[in-house]
Design a protein around this motif. Structure first.
Motif, PDB file in Angstrom:
ATOM      1  N   PRO A 104       0.793  -1.238   0.000  1.00 28.13           N
ATOM      2  CA  PRO A 104       0.000   0.000   0.000  1.00 28.13           C
ATOM      3  C   PRO A 104       0.828   1.293   0.000  1.00 28.13           C
ATOM      4  N   PRO A 105       1.944   1.365   0.722  1.00 30.22           N
ATOM      5  CA  PRO A 105       2.708   2.621   0.687  1.00 30.22           C
ATOM      6  C   PRO A 105       3.211   2.986  -0.711  1.00 30.22           C
ATOM      7  N   LEU A 106       3.491   1.998  -1.561  1.00 29.86           N
ATOM      8  CA  LEU A 106       3.950   2.291  -2.911  1.00 29.86           C
ATOM      9  C   LEU A 106       2.776   2.444  -3.876  1.00 29.86           C
ATOM     10  N   GLN A 107       1.635   1.881  -3.546  1.00 25.75           N
ATOM     11  CA  GLN A 107       0.451   2.098  -4.362  1.00 25.75           C
ATOM     12  C   GLN A 107      -0.098   3.500  -4.140  1.00 25.75           C
ATOM     13  N   TRP A 135      11.759   3.645  -7.928  1.00 24.42           N
ATOM     14  CA  TRP A 135      10.311   3.880  -7.923  1.00 24.42           C
ATOM     15  C   TRP A 135      10.009   5.045  -8.844  1.00 24.42           C
ATOM     16  N   LEU A 136       9.190   4.778  -9.885  1.00 22.29           N
ATOM     17  CA  LEU A 136       8.738   5.816 -10.824  1.00 22.29           C
ATOM     18  C   LEU A 136       7.219   5.965 -10.688  1.00 22.29           C
ATOM     19  N   ASP A 137       6.739   7.187 -10.738  1.00 22.95           N
ATOM     20  CA  ASP A 137       5.297   7.405 -10.634  1.00 22.95           C
ATOM     21  C   ASP A 137       4.615   7.127 -11.974  1.00 22.95           C
ATOM     22  N   LYS A 138       3.302   7.391 -12.055  1.00 16.12           N
ATOM     23  CA  LYS A 138       2.551   7.036 -13.264  1.00 16.12           C
ATOM     24  C   LYS A 138       2.902   7.901 -14.471  1.00 16.12           C
ATOM     25  N   PRO A 200      -5.090   0.894  -5.911  1.00 14.13           N
ATOM     26  CA  PRO A 200      -6.227   0.087  -5.428  1.00 14.13           C
ATOM     27  C   PRO A 200      -7.562   0.773  -5.729  1.00 14.13           C
ATOM     28  N   ASN A 201      -8.566  -0.044  -6.076  1.00 16.87           N
ATOM     29  CA  ASN A 201      -9.911   0.481  -6.295  1.00 16.87           C
ATOM     30  C   ASN A 201     -10.571   0.747  -4.944  1.00 16.87           C
ATOM     31  N   LYS A 202     -11.066   1.953  -4.765  1.00 17.51           N
ATOM     32  CA  LYS A 202     -11.701   2.300  -3.502  1.00 17.51           C
ATOM     33  C   LYS A 202     -12.965   1.483  -3.252  1.00 17.51           C
ATOM     34  N   SER A 203     -13.574   1.015  -4.346  1.00 17.50           N
ATOM     35  CA  SER A 203     -14.826   0.265  -4.192  1.00 17.50           C
ATOM     36  C   SER A 203     -14.580  -1.182  -3.809  1.00 17.50           C
ATOM     37  N   ASP A 204     -13.299  -1.644  -3.953  1.00 18.44           N
ATOM     38  CA  ASP A 204     -12.996  -3.036  -3.632  1.00 18.44           C
ATOM     39  C   ASP A 204     -12.788  -3.171  -2.131  1.00 18.44           C
ATOM     40  N   LEU A 205     -13.640  -3.975  -1.520  1.00 17.46           N
ATOM     41  CA  LEU A 205     -13.514  -4.227  -0.082  1.00 17.46           C
ATOM     42  C   LEU A 205     -12.553  -5.388   0.179  1.00 17.46           C
ATOM     43  N   GLY A 220      -0.347   2.984 -11.719  1.00 17.00           N
ATOM     44  CA  GLY A 220       0.167   3.944 -10.742  1.00 17.00           C
ATOM     45  C   GLY A 220       1.671   4.148 -10.774  1.00 17.00           C
ATOM     46  N   GLY A 221       2.349   3.526 -11.742  1.00 19.50           N
ATOM     47  CA  GLY A 221       3.813   3.676 -11.806  1.00 19.50           C
ATOM     48  C   GLY A 221       4.482   2.321 -11.895  1.00 19.50           C
ATOM     49  N   ILE A 222       5.788   2.285 -11.653  1.00 18.24           N
ATOM     50  CA  ILE A 222       6.538   1.025 -11.720  1.00 18.24           C
ATOM     51  C   ILE A 222       7.616   0.990 -10.645  1.00 18.24           C
ATOM     52  N   ILE A 223       8.062  -0.234 -10.364  1.00 16.70           N
ATOM     53  CA  ILE A 223       9.257  -0.456  -9.554  1.00 16.70           C
ATOM     54  C   ILE A 223      10.264  -1.188 -10.457  1.00 16.70           C
ATOM     55  N   ILE A 224      11.486  -0.685 -10.509  1.00 12.68           N
ATOM     56  CA  ILE A 224      12.533  -1.280 -11.358  1.00 12.68           C
ATOM     57  C   ILE A 224      13.644  -1.833 -10.482  1.00 12.68           C
ATOM     58  N   ALA A 225      14.127  -3.004 -10.833  1.00 13.19           N
ATOM     59  CA  ALA A 225      15.328  -3.568 -10.209  1.00 13.19           C
ATOM     60  C   ALA A 225      16.449  -3.546 -11.254  1.00 13.19           C
TER      61      ALA A 225
END
Length: 230
Positions: A104-107, A135-138, A200-205, A220-225
């Motif tokens: 969640p912190p990266l989402q 970490w790159l944003d969208k 994350p979708n806010k509507s998804d419980l 929402g972006g990417i994580i690269i190694a």
């Protein structure tokens, strides 16, 4: 005193001549025999030398072929072992990428400090293989990367990398990206692996359902190694 008549002298002469001719014939015969023997010995020697040379050449070629086969076989074994090591090593990297992109912190790009901690932990776990996690944003801009100091981050934060394949493929196709090995600007050959982040979708419980239904979620972006292969 012995007296010889003409007939006796002729007989003696003929006998002496015959003996001399006989000895000459014997010498001639012996000389020819010796020459024939010498020629035979020489021919046998040449023949044996030719056979020996041919045998040594064949043996040398066989040894060379065996050595070459051993070298190729050892090279194949080493290449296979190295590839297996690399595959297992990349597995640990991809596991980290999957965990990071689902965190969640990266989402949520607003939680950069917590995301920084997670990136540092991921790099520490694979530091023998990876040079860092980015970490790159969208929009393809740098948010932060692992083990970065504040001053350096200020210099590069917001740098746009949206034109790179490691960003475009996860953004457009919504799948992980594996680059080929190429030389980075610092002259070090690297392999890049990037995973997409989905908001994350806010509507998804149900969080598990939210993670699996990527088709309905926003990019929402990417994580690269970055993996060093030198």
């Amino acid at each position: 005193m012995i007296k010889y008549d003409r007939r006796s002298i002729f007989i003696l002469y003929v006998s002496e001549y015959g003996r001399n001719r006989y000895h000459l014939l014997i010498k001639t015969t012996l000389t020819k025999s010796n020459l024939a023997i010498l020629l035979s010995i020489a021919a046998i020697g040449i023949f044996l030398s030719a056979i020996s040379y041919q045998y040594s050449t064949i043996t040398a070629n066989e040894i060379s072929q065996i050595a070459s086969m051993d070298v190729r076989s050892n090279a194949k074994i080493e290449a296979h072992d190295l590839s297996q090591i690399l595959v297992h090593s990349i597995d640990s990297v991809t596991n980290n990428l999957q965990a990071l992109t689902n965190a969640p912190p990266l989402q949520n790009a607003s939680q950069a400090k917590t995301g920084q901690v997670l990136l540092n932990a991921a790099q520490d776990s694979t530091k023998q293989l990876t040079d860092g996690y980015y970490w790159l944003d969208k929009q393809g801009r740098i948010v932060t990367w692992s083990n970065i100091d504040t001053q350096t981050l200020k210099k590069y934060k917001g740098f746009n990398l949206s034109d790179r394949e490691f960003f475009k493929v996860p953004r457009d196709l919504r799948i992980p990206y594996y680059s080929s090995i190429f030389e980075s600007p610092d002259k070090i050959p690297r392999l890049y692996v990037s995973y997409p982040i989905f908001e994350p979708n806010k509507s998804d419980l149900n969080l598990t359902s939210s993670r699996n239904s990527t088709e309905s979620r926003k990019f929402g972006g990417i994580i690269i190694a970055a993996i060093s292969v030198q």
